[in-house]
Design an enzyme around this catalytic site. Structure first.
Site, mmCIF file in Angstrom:
data_model
loop_
_atom_site.group_PDB
_atom_site.id
_atom_site.type_symbol
_atom_site.label_atom_id
_atom_site.label_comp_id
_atom_site.label_asym_id
_atom_site.label_seq_id
_atom_site.Cartn_x
_atom_site.Cartn_y
_atom_site.Cartn_z
ATOM 1 N N CYS A 2 2.782 0.490 12.758
ATOM 2 C CA CYS A 2 2.825 1.611 13.471
ATOM 3 C C CYS A 2 4.505 2.251 12.788
ATOM 4 C CB CYS A 2 3.788 1.740 15.096
ATOM 5 S SG CYS A 2 2.036 1.582 16.476
ATOM 6 N N ARG A 27 1.650 2.560 7.811
ATOM 7 C CA ARG A 27 1.665 1.726 8.603
ATOM 8 C C ARG A 27 1.243 1.278 9.890
ATOM 9 N NH1 ARG A 27 7.514 -0.155 8.022
ATOM 10 N NH2 ARG A 27 7.033 -0.499 10.176
ATOM 11 N N ASN A 99 7.737 0.853 18.229
ATOM 12 C CA ASN A 99 6.591 -0.154 17.178
ATOM 13 C C ASN A 99 7.103 -1.895 17.957
ATOM 14 O OD1 ASN A 99 6.028 -1.050 15.369
ATOM 15 N ND2 ASN A 99 7.483 -0.189 13.567
ATOM 16 N N GLY A 100 6.101 -2.305 18.446
ATOM 17 C CA GLY A 100 6.497 -3.494 18.059
ATOM 18 C C GLY A 100 5.296 -3.966 19.825
ATOM 19 N N GLU A 484 -7.060 -13.908 -4.468
ATOM 20 C CA GLU A 484 -6.368 -12.536 -4.856
ATOM 21 C C GLU A 484 -8.283 -11.293 -4.820
ATOM 22 O OE1 GLU A 484 -4.512 -11.274 -3.258
ATOM 23 O OE2 GLU A 484 -3.672 -9.322 -3.808
ATOM 24 N N LYS A 488 -8.980 -8.781 -2.382
ATOM 25 C CA LYS A 488 -8.866 -6.693 -2.475
ATOM 26 C C LYS A 488 -10.291 -6.017 -2.616
ATOM 27 C CE LYS A 488 -5.629 -7.106 -2.772
ATOM 28 N NZ LYS A 488 -4.298 -7.493 -3.002
ATOM 29 N N GLU A 491 -11.009 -5.941 1.250
ATOM 30 C CA GLU A 491 -10.741 -4.879 1.841
ATOM 31 C C GLU A 491 -10.038 -3.860 1.795
ATOM 32 O OE1 GLU A 491 -5.653 -5.204 1.895
ATOM 33 O OE2 GLU A 491 -6.254 -6.110 0.105
ATOM 34 N N LYS A 606 0.124 -1.729 6.480
ATOM 35 C CA LYS A 606 0.707 -2.188 5.593
ATOM 36 C C LYS A 606 2.378 -3.429 5.976
ATOM 37 C CE LYS A 606 2.287 -1.990 1.205
ATOM 38 N NZ LYS A 606 1.096 -2.965 0.530
HETATM 39 C C1 F6R Z 1 -3.268 -7.523 1.210
HETATM 40 C C2 F6R Z 1 -2.050 -7.029 1.727
HETATM 41 C C3 F6R Z 1 -1.358 -8.408 2.617
HETATM 42 C C4 F6R Z 1 -0.017 -8.798 3.478
HETATM 43 C C5 F6R Z 1 0.454 -9.298 4.100
HETATM 44 C C6 F6R Z 1 1.694 -9.581 4.480
HETATM 45 O O1 F6R Z 1 -3.453 -6.729 0.585
HETATM 46 O O2 F6R Z 1 -1.399 -6.224 1.650
HETATM 47 O O3 F6R Z 1 -2.519 -9.359 3.241
HETATM 48 O O4 F6R Z 1 -0.117 -9.121 2.008
HETATM 49 O O5 F6R Z 1 -0.433 -8.275 5.476
HETATM 50 O O6 F6R Z 1 2.899 -8.344 3.807
HETATM 51 P P1 F6R Z 1 4.006 -8.884 3.504
HETATM 52 O O7 F6R Z 1 3.889 -8.371 2.305
HETATM 53 O O8 F6R Z 1 4.788 -7.542 3.681
HETATM 54 O O9 F6R Z 1 4.304 -9.591 3.991
#
Ligand code: F6R
Length: 611
Positions: A2, A27, A99-100, A484, A488, A491, A606
């Site tokens: 959010c 977000r 947000n939360g 990874e 990629k 997702e 994100k």
């Molecule tokens: C995949 C991706 C997620 C983040 C995960 C951790 O492409 O972006 O798997 O890596 O949500 O996020 P952070 O690094 O922000 O803790």
């Protein structure tokens, strides 16, 4: 997850809010909404993206110098118009964005229900705005006190901004667990979940701490704790530039971020490597280096792509510094009653620096007495503020939801740390130390070369865009890259993909292999080269389609594979930095060809600020 924005000042609030929401859309993008306070409150909200909201309100008046906005990643209640934020209290006194997650919302909802409150949405946030109104009316207190008293009754996480119809020239903001930044302009204030909506107006910001409340009127900001203790605002200067958050001529942020990697890796080691002397200096670890050197064990925690970077870290620290490493999913670590000792070093890896599970895990580790370090990208985010030391990745803002340049920057930091600690523990000679440093500085150039293969990878994507499954295999340093690559692809293209250590294939996944199954094999020249050649033979014997990432000039695998992608040779310890690039490009092109929204894949966000 959010995104929240707020504005109070002399400008029309609407353009500030709508542009801010566009910047924060990564977000969450299930629904969006805006509320303006111009004598009477006006609320506009709808399911869908910020552009849907913009279309929805196009014909309506939208004036006012005070307002709030929200882009949602659904937690409680499906994405629809009613569950979209802002939420208004039953008697219309308060409007809130949140947000939360309010964890005790069921209990609070029941109590409010007993006092005659009814609810339109299924959200926890609507419960909070009604609780604020209930306290305001029953207790005959002002809006600020009602917010503070309500928050004292709340369990869970929140970043909120609240408007009160009776006090129209005021915004009240508070946070616990979810990020909130206040931009300080001349006679105007901006609020947002991160600094990206703010940077085009001002570089002076205040990062709100947990349990802080900001009361902002036209031209004045008062900061205090939830218990009403006054605080002095700590105004910091953003180093981010507005150009960093535009697409810069690329079709998508993800593509731009893939192509930025030579620069982002360079920025990550720049200022930390002295090339003339071939030495490394990690300023954020200087004061804790003796403890790291003495560590009996390193525990690396993260989620998703950051967890994959952590796995590369395990190979690096064990190989170069001979320290035993465990890599943990933050979500599992925090609930497992892990055994943490005072001599342990915990490294939390997080692009956003806000991931709820990672944040909770470092708090646990700190309580247990471990030295806690962070590798984060977002400056001023929660994790770097709560760790004993750390290294920023300097990748610049990563807007595409799928992580690309953050991964390579995280691996770059881990490599620098392992090289430094390895030298200090005498497991690396001066020669090896200098050779690694020298080679790391060559990595950006080698990535430039790989990026030139974009059109070749595009053709490959055309061939395999319609398959239903992909397998990714790698050994050693390239096993985390296989994971990874698979992440990629799934997702952003919604194709099912699995990553495996190549030798594990025989223990199950080999049953899946037939002439429909593309198998991406990471097979650059290293000490396990012969073994991976055997694995390729095994796939070939079952008629699997082999797409191999190989070292330049390889002839053995080129003779076996259906397709090869040649990448420059490097030291094995840096091979993940190179091998991941073609996999990012392959996922990107396949996803685009399948008509997917690569920057905002479905159901994802994100910054995962809920558990
Ligand atoms: C995949 C991706 C997620 C983040 C995960 C951790 O492409 O972006 O798997 O890596 O949500 O996020 P952070 O690094 O922000 O803790």
């Amino acid at each position: 997850m959010c995104g929240i924005v707020g504005y109070i000042g002399y400008r029309e609030a609407y353009p500030v809010l709508i542009n801010g929401l566009k910047r924060l859309e990564y977000r969450g993008y299930d629904s969006a909404g805006i509320a303006l306070l111009d004598n009477e409150p006006a609320i506009f909200k709808c399911v869908g993206k910020v552009s849907d909201l913009e279309n929805h309100i196009n014909d309506n008046p939208k004036t006012g110098h005070v307002g709030i906005g929200h882009t949602r990643w659904a937690t409680h209640g499906e994405p629809n118009d009613v569950n979209a934020h802002p939420h208004q209290s039953m008697h219309g006194k308060f409007i809130l964005i949140h947000n939360g997650i309010i964890e005790n919302y069921t209990e609070l909802k029941e109590k409010l229900g007993n006092r005659g409150y009814t609810f339109n949405s299924q959200t926890d946030s609507e419960v909070l705005v009604n609780l604020i109104e209930f306290i305001y009316q029953k207790g005959k207190v002002d809006a600020e006190m009602a917010v503070r008293l309500a928050l004292n009754k709340v369990e869970g996480a929140y970043g909120i901004v609240v408007m009160c119809a009776d006090e129209p020239d005021k915004l009240i903001a508070a946070r616990k667990g979810s990020p909130l930044v206040i931009g300080v302009g001349n006679d105007e204030y901006f609020l947002a979940s991160d600094a990206t909506p703010i940077v085009e107006y001002t570089k002076s910001v205040i990062y709100l701490n947990d349990q802080n409340v900001a009361v902002i009127t036209q031209g004045e900001l008062v900061l205090k704790t939830l218990k009403n203790i006054p605080l002095t605002p700590n105004i910091q200067q953003l180093s981010m530039d507005i150009g960093e958050i535009d697409k810069g001529g690329y079709d998508h942020f993800m593509l731009k971020e893939i192509f930025e990697q030579p620069r982002s890796i360079h920025d990550t080691f720049r200022g930390r490597i002295n090339l003339a002397e071939r030495t490394l200096h990690l300023g954020g670890l200087y004061h804790v280096m003796p403890k790291i050197v003495e560590a009996k064990r390193i525990i690396i925690i993260g989620c998703g792509t950051s967890w994959h970077a952590g796995l590369v870290g395990e190979y690096l620290f064990e190989d170069l510094a001979r320290i035993s490493v465990e890599v943990e999913y933050a979500s599992e670590f925090r609930y497992r009653r892990p055994i943490i000792s005072k001599g342990d070093v915990v490294i939390a890896i997080s692009q956003s620096g806000e991931t709820a599970d990672t944040l909770a895990a470092i708090r646990l580790a700190k309580e247990a007495g471990a030295l806690v370090l962070g590798i984060c990208n977002v400056v001023g985010s929660s994790i770097p503020r709560e760790t004993d030391g750390g290294v920023y990745t300097h990748a610049g803002p990563e807007i595409g939801v799928a992580s690309t340049k953050a991964f390579t920057a995280q691996v770059t930091v881990l490599a620098m740390m392992a090289i430094q600690v390895g030298r200090k523990r005498n497991f690396l000679t001066d020669d090896q130390y200098q050779r690694y440093i020298q080679e790391l500085t060559q990595v950006p150039e080698k990535i430039e070369k790989i990026l030139k293969l974009d059109s070749t990878i595009h053709k490959l994507a055309e061939k395999y865009k319609d398959v239903n499954n992909f397998l990714y295999l790698g050994r050693g340093y390239l096993f985390p890259v296989a994971l990874e690559g698979a992440l990629k692809l799934k997702e952003i293209s919604y194709i099912h993909a699995e990553g495996y250590p190549a030798a594990e294939m025989k223990h199950g996944p080999i049953a899946l292999i037939d002439h429909h199954m593309p198998v991406v094999v990471l097979a650059t020249k290293d000490h396990s080269y012969d073994k991976i050649v055997s694995n390729i033979q095994e796939v070939k014997a079952r008629k699997g389609i082999i797409i191999a990432v190989v070292s330049e000039g390889d002839t053995t695998i080129t003779g076996l594979a259906n397709h090869t992608i040649e990448i420059p040779e490097t030291e094995m310890v840096f091979s993940p930095l190179l091998a991941v690039i073609p996999l990012q490009l392959l996922s990107y092109h396949i996803a685009i060809m399948r008509g997917c929204n690569v920057d905002q894949p479905r159901n994802l966000a994100k910054s995962v600020t809920v558990e």
